[in-house]
Design an enzyme around this catalytic site. Structure first.
Site, PDB file in Angstrom:
ATOM      1  N   TYR A 162      -6.462   1.679   6.662  1.00  0.00           N
ATOM      2  CA  TYR A 162      -5.599   0.610   6.177  1.00  0.00           C
ATOM      3  C   TYR A 162      -5.157  -0.466   7.241  1.00  0.00           C
ATOM      4  CZ  TYR A 162      -2.412   4.012   8.197  1.00  0.00           C
ATOM      5  OH  TYR A 162      -1.692   4.792   9.083  1.00  0.00           O
TER       6      TYR A 162
ATOM      7  N   LYS B 267      11.061   3.138   2.104  1.00  0.00           N
ATOM      8  CA  LYS B 267      11.061   4.609   1.837  1.00  0.00           C
ATOM      9  C   LYS B 267      11.355   4.589   0.443  1.00  0.00           C
ATOM     10  CE  LYS B 267       9.571   6.236   5.889  1.00  0.00           C
ATOM     11  NZ  LYS B 267      10.542   6.899   6.615  1.00  0.00           N
TER      12      LYS B 267
ATOM     13  N   GLU C 183       0.631  -1.224  -0.193  1.00  0.00           N
ATOM     14  CA  GLU C 183      -0.005   0.059  -0.115  1.00  0.00           C
ATOM     15  C   GLU C 183       0.931   1.299  -0.060  1.00  0.00           C
ATOM     16  OE1 GLU C 183      -1.767  -0.262   3.881  1.00  0.00           O
ATOM     17  OE2 GLU C 183      -2.878  -2.214   3.334  1.00  0.00           O
TER      18      GLU C 183
ATOM     19  N   LYS D  86       2.498   4.497   1.073  1.00  0.00           N
ATOM     20  CA  LYS D  86       2.590   5.076   2.511  1.00  0.00           C
ATOM     21  C   LYS D  86       2.305   6.611   2.345  1.00  0.00           C
ATOM     22  CE  LYS D  86       5.492   5.024   6.506  1.00  0.00           C
ATOM     23  NZ  LYS D  86       5.620   6.440   6.716  1.00  0.00           N
TER      24      LYS D  86
ATOM     25  N   CYS E 189      35.778  10.265  26.524  1.00  0.00           N
ATOM     26  CA  CYS E 189      36.303  11.072  27.529  1.00  0.00           C
ATOM     27  C   CYS E 189      36.451  10.482  28.604  1.00  0.00           C
ATOM     28  CB  CYS E 189      35.442  12.318  27.773  1.00  0.00           C
ATOM     29  SG  CYS E 189      35.580  13.265  29.346  1.00  0.00           S
TER      30      CYS E 189
ATOM     31  N   ASP F 298       1.552  10.547   3.507  1.00  0.00           N
ATOM     32  CA  ASP F 298       2.303  11.202   4.343  1.00  0.00           C
ATOM     33  C   ASP F 298       1.023  12.059   5.263  1.00  0.00           C
ATOM     34  OD1 ASP F 298       4.387  12.205   5.489  1.00  0.00           O
ATOM     35  OD2 ASP F 298       5.452  13.124   3.678  1.00  0.00           O
TER      36      ASP F 298
ATOM     37  N   CYS G 255      39.205  15.661  25.478  1.00  0.00           N
ATOM     38  CA  CYS G 255      37.600  16.094  25.593  1.00  0.00           C
ATOM     39  C   CYS G 255      37.839  17.569  25.579  1.00  0.00           C
ATOM     40  CB  CYS G 255      37.269  15.756  26.908  1.00  0.00           C
ATOM     41  SG  CYS G 255      35.361  16.201  27.251  1.00  0.00           S
TER      42      CYS G 255
ATOM     43  N   CYS H 113      36.079  19.132  28.976  1.00  0.00           N
ATOM     44  CA  CYS H 113      36.800  18.931  30.448  1.00  0.00           C
ATOM     45  C   CYS H 113      38.178  18.801  30.045  1.00  0.00           C
ATOM     46  CB  CYS H 113      36.141  18.017  31.412  1.00  0.00           C
ATOM     47  SG  CYS H 113      36.670  16.277  30.809  1.00  0.00           S
TER      48      CYS H 113
ATOM     49  N   CYS I 171      33.561  15.242  34.281  1.00  0.00           N
ATOM     50  CA  CYS I 171      33.134  16.090  32.959  1.00  0.00           C
ATOM     51  C   CYS I 171      31.922  16.647  33.186  1.00  0.00           C
ATOM     52  CB  CYS I 171      33.305  15.043  31.714  1.00  0.00           C
ATOM     53  SG  CYS I 171      33.011  15.900  30.374  1.00  0.00           S
TER      54      CYS I 171
HETATM   55  S1  IVH Z   1       0.395   0.436   8.828  1.00  0.00           S
HETATM   56  C1  IVH Z   1       1.100  -1.833  12.802  1.00  0.00           C
HETATM   57  N1  IVH Z   1      -0.172   1.328   6.560  1.00  0.00           N
HETATM   58  O1  IVH Z   1       3.176   5.533   8.574  1.00  0.00           O
HETATM   59  C2  IVH Z   1       0.839  -1.093  11.494  1.00  0.00           C
HETATM   60  N2  IVH Z   1       0.766   3.135   8.217  1.00  0.00           N
HETATM   61  O2  IVH Z   1       5.744   4.756   9.913  1.00  0.00           O
HETATM   62  C3  IVH Z   1       0.727   0.217  11.477  1.00  0.00           C
HETATM   63  N3  IVH Z   1       1.303   5.244   7.250  1.00  0.00           N
HETATM   64  O3  IVH Z   1       2.020   5.827  11.871  1.00  0.00           O
HETATM   65  C4  IVH Z   1       0.731   1.514  10.347  1.00  0.00           C
HETATM   66  N4  IVH Z   1       0.543   4.854   5.278  1.00  0.00           N
HETATM   67  O4  IVH Z   1       0.681   7.056  10.020  1.00  0.00           O
HETATM   68  C5  IVH Z   1       0.380   1.693   7.880  1.00  0.00           C
HETATM   69  N5  IVH Z   1      -0.709   2.044   4.309  1.00  0.00           N
HETATM   70  C6  IVH Z   1      -0.383   2.411   5.664  1.00  0.00           C
HETATM   71  C7  IVH Z   1       0.083   3.714   5.862  1.00  0.00           C
HETATM   72  C8  IVH Z   1       0.799   3.800   7.163  1.00  0.00           C
HETATM   73  C9  IVH Z   1       0.902   5.866   6.017  1.00  0.00           C
HETATM   74  C10 IVH Z   1       1.792   5.724   8.529  1.00  0.00           C
HETATM   75  C11 IVH Z   1       0.928   5.796   9.728  1.00  0.00           C
HETATM   76  C12 IVH Z   1       1.971   4.984  10.733  1.00  0.00           C
HETATM   77  C13 IVH Z   1       3.390   5.260  10.011  1.00  0.00           C
HETATM   78  C14 IVH Z   1       4.256   4.241  10.192  1.00  0.00           C
END
Ligand code: IVH
Length: 668
Positions: free
Chosen positions: A217, A304, A110, A112, A414, A114, A396, A399, A420
């Site tokens: 999600y 990422k 899925e 991710k 140190c 933002d 250091c 100190c 220190c």
């Molecule tokens: S799953 C236990 N799915 O990413 C599973 N997170 O770095 C928890 N996020 O806090 C998250 N898209 O805010 C999941 N398709 C997606 C997501 C997603 C964005 C964010 C979410 C989470 C953060 C984790």
């Protein structure tokens, strides 16, 4: 003069509001501090303009104003990966944990998003409340704000579970973000900040004017299972009326890189910001077996997109001294915008890295930033006019003590110890920080100030500060209210759980996880202290026991023994114990399992993978150790077991077959 003061106070008020209420800082911390200092100086020099309290009243963070909601199942974060190698390692870890063969794993991928994560609770099929992630355990009640949005159902069909926490991401589209910024003078830096700032409004009518969207999600607590696969769960969410990201797809391990590339290509044209792809094991039974480690699931990862890069000038190499004396170099840079974030500092890792990459102040360097990771310098683009190899300090910088480097270590330390000032203050800062004592108002600046003023020399002094409230109130920049708030914040922390207490001590390599392991193993402060003191003796039973706690091991045992071998540390510990109430580690007896509170050793080859067996036993409240002793309750014997099984027989311990263990662990 009066106008100057009014202008300063107006800017400070605006900065406070932007920072605390709108998630939208309009200046750096340094600029903010400078403004406050100027205002304080003006007030001190011209008492006729008003009392210093004027400054105080606008200085405090407003109470959040939102009620708190405890998540039934904590909201976790995800581990990151940045390359096909990272992703393969993630898959390999899953296979090792479960003892699977090499056949490819099945995932749902899925985008991710933002935005900011949210948890929606439904009881008896009706929407009851919504909470932000907060600290993962407890979030802010933003129900009224959510109710201004029409992108989620208020009611679930009667076939749904009686109670469910549905998780997702609130976000703002790029289009709505641009339109919002165009319509007002206040400018949000990016859609994420705009979404957070719009949702977290005490006045829900402001949220109502903002266009926010939501993708569902994930699942938190649920009264009865909804689906056997994550994919089926997403389809159910769609049927219930949620938006589910249309780009989500079922894939296998072998096609992940391809999917990653295709989303990377689509990224720029998508109507919302994404920063990677989340891969989740599709089979929910497998997810449950994999469970969690630390604050992230073992069954999911965020891959990422590649880091953003920029070039700038390396202005200086600064050396910071940490709480264990480590000399850490960092690069001060000519500020540069890297993918929307202004970067002024970057990590330089250690002296070998500086030598290897031949960094010298004055060089033009290339840096990169990936996600929330601290920016890194990749290399020199053009050496500066006075380029020469950087000589790392041998003393250091704080100190002046000799700084030495052990043969097998990358870090120079140190040797000043508690003479220190940097080490002392860093330890005190750690002691007061989140995860440790978490004392509100005792951040780096206050600790530094009190240390310099002689109010604070060691941790026990913190709990003597309330007795000096009047003295603190009289200090510049403080006043009665701030001093009283500090007293209250300190008093609120006189009760502490054992794991937090152990973590707060700042012993080398004892982070939150190891502190928890120790607390769970030893139970009470008195028992832990007695055992640690005994463990200073090499070869003692206590030392062997410490080293055999699963997850602790020999290096950590040595670090703990070194801490307890210092009479000064014991004295500090005992003084703290007198000033505090240290509550026992949450005992495993909350688990009703037959394994709760038992010490288990696994030996020989089991059909289930060792990591899974261990995690399962621990989840049921057992302690897993590596070596057999009188204190071992159960020895689980697999095929070809050797000396441990023999010793178990000699000691007359209870021996379990794998089948018996599975039965006790409720795995059959
Ligand atoms: S799953 C236990 N799915 O990413 C599973 N997170 O770095 C928890 N996020 O806090 C998250 N898209 O805010 C999941 N398709 C997606 C997501 C997603 C964005 C964010 C979410 C989470 C953060 C984790």
């Amino acid at each position: 003069m009066k106008d100057q003061l009014a202008a300063l106070l107006a800017r400070i008020t605006a900065a406070n509001e932007a920072y605390h209420a709108k998630d939208l800082p309009i200046m750096s911390d340094a600029e903010y501090d400078a403004l406050r200092q100027q205002a304080a100086a003006l007030l001190a020099a011209h008492p006729e303009l008003g009392s210093a309290a004027a400054l105080e009243n606008i200085g405090a963070a407003p109470a959040s104003g939102f009620a708190k909601i405890t998540h039934i199942v904590p909201m976790l974060s995800l581990d990151n990966s940045f390359s096909p190698e990272d992703f393969s390692e993630f898959c390999a870890r899953i296979r090792r944990f479960l003892g699977l063969d090499a056949s490819p794993l099945h995932f749902v991928a899925e985008p991710k998003i933002d935005g900011l994560s949210i948890s929606l609770t439904y009881e008896h099929h009706r929407f009851v409340h919504a909470a932000t992630r907060g600290n993962g355990t407890e979030g802010e009640d933003v129900t009224r704000n959510l109710l201004t949005m029409d992108c989620f159902p208020r009611q679930l069909p009667p076939t749904g579970p009686a109670r469910i926490e549905i998780r997702g991401e609130v976000y703002m589209t790029k289009h709505d973000f641009l339109a919002l910024n165009a319509s007002q003078t206040r400018q949000f830096a990016n859609p994420r900040n705009a979404a957070a700032g719009s949702l977290r409004q005490l006045d829900a009518s402001i949220t109502a004017q903002r266009k926010l969207s939501l993708f569902a999600y994930a699942l938190g607590d649920v009264a009865s299972p909804v689906a056997a696969t994550h994919w089926a769960y997403l389809q159910t969410l769609k049927d219930w009326g949620f938006d589910v990201n249309p780009l989500s797809k079922r894939i296998t391990e072998t096609t992940a890189a391809q999917f990653q590339a295709s989303i990377g290509e689509a990224r720029a044209a998508l109507p919302y910001d994404i920063d990677g792809v989340v891969y989740k094991i599709d089979d929910i039974a497998l997810q449950n077996r994999l469970g969690f480690v630390g604050r992230a699931p073992r069954w999911a990862i965020a891959w990422k997109f590649p880091a953003m890069r920029a070039t700038t000038t390396l202005e200086a190499i600064e050396i910071q001294v940490g709480r264990t004396g480590a000399l850490t170099p960092r690069a001060r840079l000519t500020p540069v915008n890297v993918g929307g974030v202004l970067v002024q500092y970057a990590t330089l890792h250690n002296e070998d890295e500086i030598a290897r990459k031949d960094f010298c102040p004055g060089d033009v360097v290339e840096l990169q930033r990936a996600g929330d990771v601290i920016p890194q310098i990749i290399g020199v683009v053009t050496p500066g006019p006075h380029h020469q190899p950087f000589s790392f300090p041998t003393h250091c910088p704080v100190c002046g003590s000799l700084a030495v480097r052990d043969a097998d270590e990358a870090v120079r330390r140190c040797t000043g110890g508690l003479t220190c000032p940097a080490q002392i203050t860093e330890r005190l800062i750690h002691f007061c920080a989140r995860g440790a004592f978490d004392i509100e108002g005792m951040g780096d600046k206050t600790v530094q100030e009190f240390f310099e003023a002689g109010l604070l020399k060691s941790a026990p002094d913190i709990f003597k500060l309330p007795a000096r409230e009047a003295q603190i109130a009289a200090r510049e920049g403080w006043g009665k209210l701030s001093a009283a708030n500090l007293t209250a914040a300190i008093e609120a922390r006189r009760n502490i759980t054992l794991p937090r207490f152990i973590f707060a001590l700042g012993i080398r390599r004892i982070g939150e996880n190891n502190a928890k392991l120790l607390a769970r193993h030893y139970g009470s402060f008195a028992n832990w202290r007695a055992n640690m003191q005994a463990a200073t003796q090499i070869g003692s039973d206590a030392r062997l026991e410490l080293g055999s706690i699963s997850g602790v091991g020999l290096t950590i045992a040595t670090d703990l023994a070194a801490f307890f071998a210092e009479p000064h540390n014991i004295a500090t510990l005992d003084e703290l114990a007198k000033l505090l109430t240290i509550t026992d580690a949450p005992s495993a007896t909350t688990s009703t399992s037959a394994l709760a509170g038992k010490t288990i050793v696994f030996t020989g080859t089991l059909t289930m993978a060792r990591p899974e067996a261990k995690a399962r036993a621990e989840a049921l409240g057992a302690k897993v150790t590596e070596s057999v002793s009188k204190k071992t309750d159960f020895v689980v014997v697999g095929e070809d077991a050797g000396s441990k099984a023999k010793k178990a027989v000699e000691l007359g311990l209870t021996i379990l077959t794998e089948a018996q263990f599975r039965e006790l662990a409720e795995l059959i």
